[in-house]
Design an enzyme around this catalytic site. Sequence first.
Site, PDB file in Angstrom:
ATOM      1  N   HIS A  78       0.820  -1.215   0.000  1.00 59.78           N
ATOM      2  CA  HIS A  78       0.000   0.000   0.000  1.00 59.78           C
ATOM      3  C   HIS A  78       0.846   1.254   0.000  1.00 59.78           C
ATOM      4  O   HIS A  78       1.899   1.318   0.627  1.00 59.78           O
ATOM      5  CB  HIS A  78      -1.061  -0.005   1.097  1.00 59.78           C
TER       6      HIS A  78
ATOM      7  N   ASP B 185       5.852   0.821   6.990  1.00 60.50           N
ATOM      8  CA  ASP B 185       4.431   0.618   6.717  1.00 60.50           C
ATOM      9  C   ASP B 185       3.919   1.695   5.788  1.00 60.50           C
ATOM     10  O   ASP B 185       3.391   2.684   6.238  1.00 60.50           O
ATOM     11  CB  ASP B 185       3.690   0.620   8.060  1.00 60.50           C
TER      12      ASP B 185
ATOM     13  N   GLU C 161      -4.995   2.057   2.605  1.00 57.11           N
ATOM     14  CA  GLU C 161      -5.065   0.835   3.409  1.00 57.11           C
ATOM     15  C   GLU C 161      -5.331   1.179   4.865  1.00 57.11           C
ATOM     16  O   GLU C 161      -6.078   0.506   5.558  1.00 57.11           O
ATOM     17  CB  GLU C 161      -3.753   0.038   3.292  1.00 57.11           C
ATOM     18  N   GLU C 162      -4.681   2.269   5.328  1.00 58.70           N
ATOM     19  CA  GLU C 162      -4.662   2.537   6.766  1.00 58.70           C
ATOM     20  C   GLU C 162      -5.999   3.028   7.305  1.00 58.70           C
ATOM     21  O   GLU C 162      -6.357   2.719   8.440  1.00 58.70           O
ATOM     22  CB  GLU C 162      -3.588   3.584   7.096  1.00 58.70           C
TER      23      GLU C 162
ATOM     24  N   ASP D 107       3.362  -6.366   3.431  1.00 58.78           N
ATOM     25  CA  ASP D 107       2.961  -5.272   4.330  1.00 58.78           C
ATOM     26  C   ASP D 107       3.346  -5.608   5.768  1.00 58.78           C
ATOM     27  O   ASP D 107       2.543  -5.519   6.682  1.00 58.78           O
ATOM     28  CB  ASP D 107       1.449  -5.020   4.203  1.00 58.78           C
TER      29      ASP D 107
ATOM     30  N   HIS E  99       2.854   2.431  13.146  1.00 59.29           N
ATOM     31  CA  HIS E  99       1.900   3.529  13.338  1.00 59.29           C
ATOM     32  C   HIS E  99       2.388   4.610  14.311  1.00 59.29           C
ATOM     33  O   HIS E  99       1.574   5.296  14.929  1.00 59.29           O
ATOM     34  CB  HIS E  99       0.531   3.001  13.808  1.00 59.29           C
TER      35      HIS E  99
END
Lengths: 474, 474
Positions: A281, A293, A327-328, A355, A426
Site C-alpha cells: 500500500h 508501513d 489501506e490505513e 505489508d 503507526h
Amino acid sequence: MKRSVSAVSCALAALSTLFAADPRAILSPETRGSAVRLREQAFAGSRAADWARALNDQVGPRLAGSPGDREAVAWALATLKAQGFANVRAEKVKVPVWQRGIETGEVTAPYSQKLTLTALGGSVATPEGGLEAEVLEFDSYEAMEAKPTAVQGKIVFFNKKMKRAVDGSGYGPAVAFRGSGPARAGKLGAAGVLIRSAGTDNERLPHTGMTRYDAAVPKIPAAALSIPDAELLERLIQLGKPVRVRFTLTCRALPEAESANVIGEIVGREKPDEIVLLGAHLDSWDLGTGALDDAAGCGIVIEAARLIGQMRVKPRRTVRVVLFANEESGLAGAIAYAKEHAAELPRHAAAIEADSGTGRPLGLAWNAGPNALPVLTEIAEILSDIGAGELFPGGHGGADISRLVTAGVPLFGLQQDASRYFDYHHTANDTFDKIEPEALDRATAATAVFAYVAAETPEPFEKIPAHKRKLTQF
Amino acid sequence: MKRSVSAVSCALAALSTLFAADPRAILSPETRGSAVRLREQAFAGSRAADWARALNDQVGPRLAGSPGDREAVAWALATLKAQGFANVRAEKVKVPVWQRGIETGEVTAPYSQKLTLTALGGSVATPEGGLEAEVLEFDSYEAMEAKPTAVQGKIVFFNKKMKRAVDGSGYGPAVAFRGSGPARAGKLGAAGVLIRSAGTDNERLPHTGMTRYDAAVPKIPAAALSIPDAELLERLIQLGKPVRVRFTLTCRALPEAESANVIGEIVGREKPDEIVLLGAHLDSWDLGTGALDDAAGCGIVIEAARLIGQMRVKPRRTVRVVLFANEESGLAGAIAYAKEHAAELPRHAAAIEADSGTGRPLGLAWNAGPNALPVLTEIAEILSDIGAGELFPGGHGGADISRLVTAGVPLFGLQQDASRYFDYHHTANDTFDKIEPEALDRATAATAVFAYVAAETPEPFEKIPAHKRKLTQF
C-alpha cells in the site's frame, strides 16, 4: 556487498536443466533454474531499499487524501514508468479524509503529569477546552461491562499489554481495544477513551491506527497513550486515589478526496490476461514517514516485478504491481480494486501482499485450492536457502488483497519476522533508519520467486475452495 | 526477591571480626563487617527505586524555576523528614528560568518533510513566523571555519554521530556541538543552528541540554534534531540539491526564581562536624520525567544514607545528603553550596555523586590524596562481589560536587554502566519504566559502603593535591 549462500544449489539447478528432471517435480528444470537465478540476483543486493528510501524521503507521510498522498501517487506513476513497467496507470479511488490537529493530555489529579498521546484514526474531537474526567482502568470488555453504570461520564482506560512475537500474534488481542473500545465504552455512556498503545516498545511515542465507531451509539473521543505514559497512569491508579485526566483533540473528518491505486505490469508472454498480483500500500499514517508501513512493501513488490521484467524470457502470465490507496484508514483502494476488476478476478491466478515492514522473510502463507501445495513445496525448497522456506496454511494474504477472497482468488502472504515491527508500527518512529536493506533483499527474492513461478507454471493454482472464502474484517 | 551473592564473604567477615585481623588491612574487622552487612542489605532489595518512583510519579518534570521544581523541593523535604534524617533543610538558591514554548520544524526544499526537534536549553527564540534558510552540514568546527563566509545567513547543521560506550565516553565529542556550536556558528554570521542529538538511540525523540552563548557574538536560535530526523536531513543533503529548513522556537528566558538545595543528615557519633557528602540533583529537564536523570541518583543517595542511619552504631562522621538545585541549566545549586559552605569545606571528608541513571555500578572514580588508595582498595574488594570493584583514577565526581575541587575536598564518582544511558538522556523518554530496580540496589550498596567507610575510618582521606584541583567546565 554481494551475497550468495547457494552456489551449490545454483549449480545443481543448472545441472538438472542439462541432464535430468526430478520425475516428481512439477516445476520444469528451466523454471526452477530461472527461479533460483532470480533469488540469487535479489539476494546479492536488490534495489528494494532504494525504492523505499525514495518514497520515504521524497514524499514522507501520506495519509489518504493528504497532500502527501497525492505526491505518493505521482511518485509511484513516475517510478513505475521510469523502470519500464507496462500499462502504468492510476485508477481513481475516493478516500475518506481525516486530519489530526492538536493533541495534548495531562493527569490533573492526584498529581500533575503531562501525557503523550495521539488521536486514534477517525476519532471525533474533544469538546473545546478538552475533556476532563476521572479515569477507570480495564483490561477486558468483560471487566468494563460488569459495571456498566460506573463508566458513565468517565474516561475509560484500556490497558492491555501486547506480547512480542515473531509472527506478530500479539497484535490482535491488543489492537481489539483500539478497534472497538471507543464504541463499546461509548455504548455505556463513557465520555472518552484512552488506550495503551498496541505496540511492543517502551518509547514515548504513541501508536495511532483506526477505530471503528458504532453508528448506533455516541461517538466519543479516543486516543492512544505511549506505553511509558500508560504505565505511569497505571501506577498512579494503583495508588488508590481517584485519578483525573484532561485531554484535548482537535481532529476532524473532511469531505472525501480523490486518490488512486497505482498499477504497472510486466506483460505475460503467453497469457497476458491472466494476472499474478503483487500488492503493497502506498498510503501511510501521518505520524512517521511510513518507511516500514509500507514503503518497505512497495519497495519489495516494485523490485520483485522489476527483476522479473528484466528476465530474457518473461513468464507466461502478467505480473501486476498494485500499490493500493488508503489501506490505513478505510481500505477504499482494496474495495475499489475488487469492485472495478470484478470481471477480471476469475483470471487472477494469484495475489500476494508485502505489508510487514523490514523483518526477514520466513516463508509464505497461502489460501488456495489443493493443487497449489505441491508447487508451493517446490517454491519453499528454493526459498529455504535464504531462510524463507516455511509454509503457513490459511490467512488473508494482506489487508489490500483480502477483498479478493470472495472471488476465490488464490491469496498468499509474505510472512516476515515481526518481532520488532510493532515497536514502530503507526508511530512517529516509523522512519527510514529502521529499514534493513539486507532483509528487504531477502523479501524481494522470496516475492520474485513466488511471483515468477505463479506466473509461469502451465496449470494455474486452483481457486480458494468455497468454504474458505471468508472476508476478514480489519 | 531477596538476593545474596556472598553468604561466604559475609561469613568470612563475621569470622574475621571474631578471630583475626589482616595485619595489612586499614579497615578494622568491625568496620569491614559493617560495610559487608550494608552491601548485603542493599543488594537484597533496597528502597532506592521507591524514592525514584515517588519523585518521578508525584512530581515529574522539574526544570529549575518551574512549578515542578518547587514541588520537588517540597517532596524532598517531606521525604527526608519522614525517613528520619536530621537537620533537614532547604538552602535557598537563585536559579535561571527558561521556558520551552512551541517548537516545530520542516524541510521546505527539495521535498517537504516534518522535522522533530527541540530547542537547546537557553536558546533564544526564532523570529516570529520561524527561521527559514538553506542548511549547511558540518561534522567539525574546522570544516565550518574553513569557509566562514559561506555560513552567513544559513542554518548550520552539526551532524556528529555519538558512539555507544560503557563509560559514556562518546558523549564528550558529540555534546561539544550542543555546548558551543551556536556560539561558534553565530560568530560567523549563521542564522541558526541544528544539531544531531547527542544520543545513542534511533528514536524520534530529540535530546535537549544547555548551550552556552558567547556574550560577544549574536545569539542565534538552536535546536536538536532527533537522530532519525538528522539522518533524513543528511540523506536529503546527499542528493546534492540545496536543502532548506524552516524552524520555529518560542522559548524564552524569564527572571530568576527561587529554588533550593535540599539537605538531610545522619549525624556522626564522634565527629559530627566532619562531612561525607552524598550528592545527586533534584532538578530535571522538562521533556521527560527525569527518572534516570536524576531521580535515580536521588533514590540511590537517599537510600544509602537511610541504610546508614539505621545502623546500630552510626559512623564517626556525618553523612550528608545534598539534593542539588539546577544541575541541568546552570549549576546554581552547586555554585551556591560551594560558596555558602566555604568555611565548612575543610571539614568535608569526602563527596560522592550519583548522576548516571540506572546502569549497574562498575566501581568508583576518585580524586584525593595518596592515603585514599589503600582504603579504596579495600572498599573495592568489598564491592567486587556485586560487580562494582573497579577503581578509576581522576574525574570530577559529578557536576554538582565538582565545584568543591578548588577546596581540595576528596571527590568520588559512582561509575555506572552508561551503555544505554544516552539512549534516553535529556529526552521525553527519560521515564520511570526505564529504571532497573536491581541495578539501583547495587548502586545503593556501592554508595552506602563507600559512604560508611569514608565516615568511619579514623584517619580521613587526604585532600586533593594542589596540582589536581582543576575546575571542570560543564
